[in-house]
Design an enzyme around this catalytic site. Structure first.
Site, PDB file in Angstrom:
ATOM      1  N   ALA A   1      -5.036  -4.641  25.604  1.00  0.00           N
ATOM      2  CA  ALA A   1      -5.045  -5.618  26.572  1.00  0.00           C
ATOM      3  C   ALA A   1      -6.372  -5.867  27.134  1.00  0.00           C
ATOM      4  O   ALA A   1      -7.327  -4.934  26.894  1.00  0.00           O
ATOM      5  CB  ALA A   1      -3.922  -5.191  27.566  1.00  0.00           C
ATOM      6  N   HIS A   2      -6.418  -6.598  28.198  1.00  0.00           N
ATOM      7  CA  HIS A   2      -7.778  -7.008  28.827  1.00  0.00           C
ATOM      8  C   HIS A   2      -8.307  -5.622  29.692  1.00  0.00           C
ATOM      9  O   HIS A   2      -7.758  -4.913  30.238  1.00  0.00           O
ATOM     10  CB  HIS A   2      -7.677  -8.158  29.900  1.00  0.00           C
ATOM     11  CG  HIS A   2      -6.539  -8.198  30.941  1.00  0.00           C
ATOM     12  ND1 HIS A   2      -6.011  -9.181  31.243  1.00  0.00           N
ATOM     13  CD2 HIS A   2      -5.809  -7.190  31.257  1.00  0.00           C
ATOM     14  CE1 HIS A   2      -5.192  -8.906  32.104  1.00  0.00           C
ATOM     15  NE2 HIS A   2      -4.804  -7.782  31.833  1.00  0.00           N
TER      16      HIS A   2
END
Lengths: 352, 352, 352
Positions: free
Chosen positions: B244-245
């Site tokens: 994920a980010h």
């Protein structure tokens, strides 16, 4: 649930396709296929199990495919066939389908290496690449933007979706289906560790998918490190599944979405694996075994067993242990009550 | 397990490649590579661990790469080297591989934006697109049907598979490998909630993959919301992994298939993560930690710890708790027996 | 965390865009966006929650978007707006973004079937294929190497990534986003078993994604067997998610990465699903329910409930049971102690 109105067929036409016996008006018009419990006016449905015969009294279906021994009805026109489900599948596919891939021949933008041998009436979509020394059988359909690598072999009547990569040396039997976005023959996750550094092991093995294997979308199947990764005849894989290097999967096994099988594990024939199941590497899974969703399988499983949970164990036992766990807070209360009683009444207990 | 017969090499040629000392007939012909326990006639295998020396007495391998101190044998020709495994990898790759991507230069159908700067002896496959202001180093190999976005930077000797999307602004170091179907730099899953409505947060950060990072097939790595998602030097990811980010992963960490790391979590160096593991967001995972398959990690983990289970805890403790859980039904029986005894013999217990 | 310096904007320009009231020097130059706690000199940040007002005393941000009632400061220039987060998102997107897809018109290599109807100012990337009878609305952006199948409908302002396959008959509303590598309308995992053999059921249903649905990268969404798979207005899906045939997902629901929903399950409105969650088929999940990471959901869940664990149950109860499980080894010791005491002191206990 909405049905799709595509065209009109008569019960006569439909019964002829599946060699069925008509019990009702053969001129009845059919415009759609539907499940028996959701059928609307003008649709055809099917019933296999006698438990579902009761729907004959309430269904709106204009026609129903039923067993030879199913009860009569005045409500719908019946078509009696030995296997109503298979007849239904055939009717849906041949008379009412829009999903079927269509042959378009060899698209002008498809790049086929001159050393590739391609079969009769093959279809290859735009912007696909067929690399050197590959051999594609008759009546295959390759989608758009695909790469069929060097030395790949496809049997007859294979269907490959879009954006698929079938890597160098992979072998597919007849009637293999691979849906869009799938990668077959990626390098396995094998490294030689030296100190803290990992060195990639070259993966020079193959992947072999036998006849009638079907693979969903965005699946990854790694090639063997040496030797092969093999999926045997008639086995079906859902979407987003991971098959590691040197895995062997038997015949007529079904694996639901997001499950993963680690390196060198062998799965038997006629196995049923639910979604999000994981198998560690180097284990052997027996024939006709069944795995519950999210099971984490850490060791060999003998034939015919149903397992679930993490770590996976006999399903009946896993359920029993789970039931006791769910009574845990109450059991703790009961243990405390006994302790309190013993402490209060038997000073000797306290001292222990 | 079948070996691939590709060509013939002599032990002399092979030993020369890896600077090995020959103990046997240097004219021995080798036609394939194989694991020691599965080697057939004409193949070369390797042994690292003294535990495996016993295979020297039974193997069919024509030659075996062994340690300098390995015992002699009359059965196979030995090639003594300091690190038999690395020597084997090199031989497999350089002498017997078919899997190695081949350079084909810049394909006529590849679309390279005039503002892109591309290195020497670069290879770009058919139907790939290199967008504006990207910078690709020397000796990179880009597959087919790929998109290399605007302002992307690739170091030297990177290998990119087919159907890969490397999105705007992503930076790759040297010798980075990305397998087919992978997306690097997708927008993260970040929304601003307002009432019941979710508004997409524009993701304007980067992804940085440092030198020798290797990524499997059909992986997704989200760009930073602001700032960056970073995977450090030498770290390897298997297939179908989600990053994920704003995640940061340290050096020389390995992550097996189908694991996922939520936003802003930091993973240390030399970490080992098995398959289908999940990490919640905003936690910090120490160096040299190990995570069992399917672990669900919900909080920080200090250096050097092995954890497993859900919620993840010290592996030794998790195993102990699991063992007690698996005795649950019997423990319940024992608790009931004591209760019954106390009730029957001590009316006072009953009243409590 | 590094910010990206892209260009210069003044606080005056920024405040004008979001109708904000300036509290400070309107000539302040802004070069980047950043979170308040990581902002460097020259950046703009935002604060929604009063709990974060304390950062106003330490931040390096040149400007901060704040609530109308936020406290004053001499440190940064404030821009007062009703919803600082949404204002921030708009500023990031419109003034500082590099990630935004850019319109390029219809690329010369895009293949658009003559029967397709395409909207105004549409952008279609290189090597994408738009098949027969598809209808694409105004201002859509289709990436590179995509296939938009026969009879597909897209509303206005849709954004489709690269290497995406939207299969025959799929319908997208307005402002739908689909990231790279995703497959929408794959055939579901439905087979008719006959003896040991599985026969593929033709999937002739649809997929419908309503307005403002957003789908991450490498997701798979299967078409309905008959009927439809539907995702309602405003719902957002992360990466590597699997949605099986005939699933219905309500409005404004969010699903994190690697979760999977089995066939015919219905998910309500305003539901929050964490990562790696699995749902069995044919269940009904209420509105405003919340699911913890890795939950395995095996039965219906009523409105408003938070669940977790496997099998999933009320989160509060699951935590309690988990807590007792984690005391299991100690509880076993206590049970043994009582047994020993009873055996030693009451011969009658032993006999039972």
């Amino acid at each position: 649930m909405e049905e799709r109105i595509i065209n009109h067929r008569t019960v006569q036409e439909i019964a002829a396709l599946v060699n069925g016996t008509i019990d009702g008006d053969e001129r009845t018009k059919i415009v759609a296929v539907a499940p028996i419990d959701q059928a609307k006016i003008g649709s055809i449905a099917f019933i296999v199990s006698p438990d579902y015969d009761r729907f004959l009294e309430t269904t709106l279906a204009a026609a129903v495919l039923v067993r030879p021994d199913s009860p009569p009805t005045d409500r719908s026109c019946l078509i009696r066939v030995p296997n109503p489900y298979l007849a239904f599948v055939r009717i849906a596919r041949e008379l009412f389908s829009i999903g079927e891939p269509q042959r378009q021949g060899l698209h002008a933008t498809a790049i086929v290496n001159p050393t590739a041998r391609i079969g009769k009436t093959l279809s290859i979509g735009p912007y696909s690449i067929i690399e050197a020394n590959s051999v594609l059988g008759d009546d295959c359909i390759i989608g758009n933007n695909c790469t069929i690598g060097k030395g790949v072999k496809l049997g007859n009547r294979c269907q490959i979706g879009n954006n698929v990569h079938i890597a160098n040396g992979v072998v597919l039997g007849n009637e293999v289906i691979v849906q869009s976005g799938t990668v077959i023959g990626s390098d396995g996750f094998g490294y030689a560790k030296d100190g803290d550094t990992y060195y990639k092991i070259p993966h020079i093995g193959q992947v072999i998918l036998e006849d009638k294997v079907e693979i969903g979308a965005n699946v990854t199947i790694d090639r063997g490190t040496f030797g092969e990764t093999r999926i045997k005849k008639g086995t079906k894989l859902d979407n987003l599944i991971h098959i590691a290097h040197n895995v062997v999967i038997g015949e007529n096994t079904v694996i639901a979405a997001q499950s993963g099988i680690s390196g060198s594990t062998e799965i038997g024939d006629n196995v049923t694996i639910a979604g999000q199941v994981g198998f560690v590497g180097h284990i052997k899974i027996g024939n006709r075994t069944i795995f519950g969703a999210q099971a984490g399988v850490t060791k060999n499983v003998p034939d015919g067993i149903t397992v679930s949970g993490y770590p996976a164990k006999l399903h009946a036992r896993a359920k029993k242990e789970e039931a006791v766990k769910s009574q845990g807070p109450e059991m703790l209360t009961r243990v405390r009550k006994m302790e309190r009683f013993l402490k209060e009444n038997f000073p000797a207990f306290h001292k222990e």
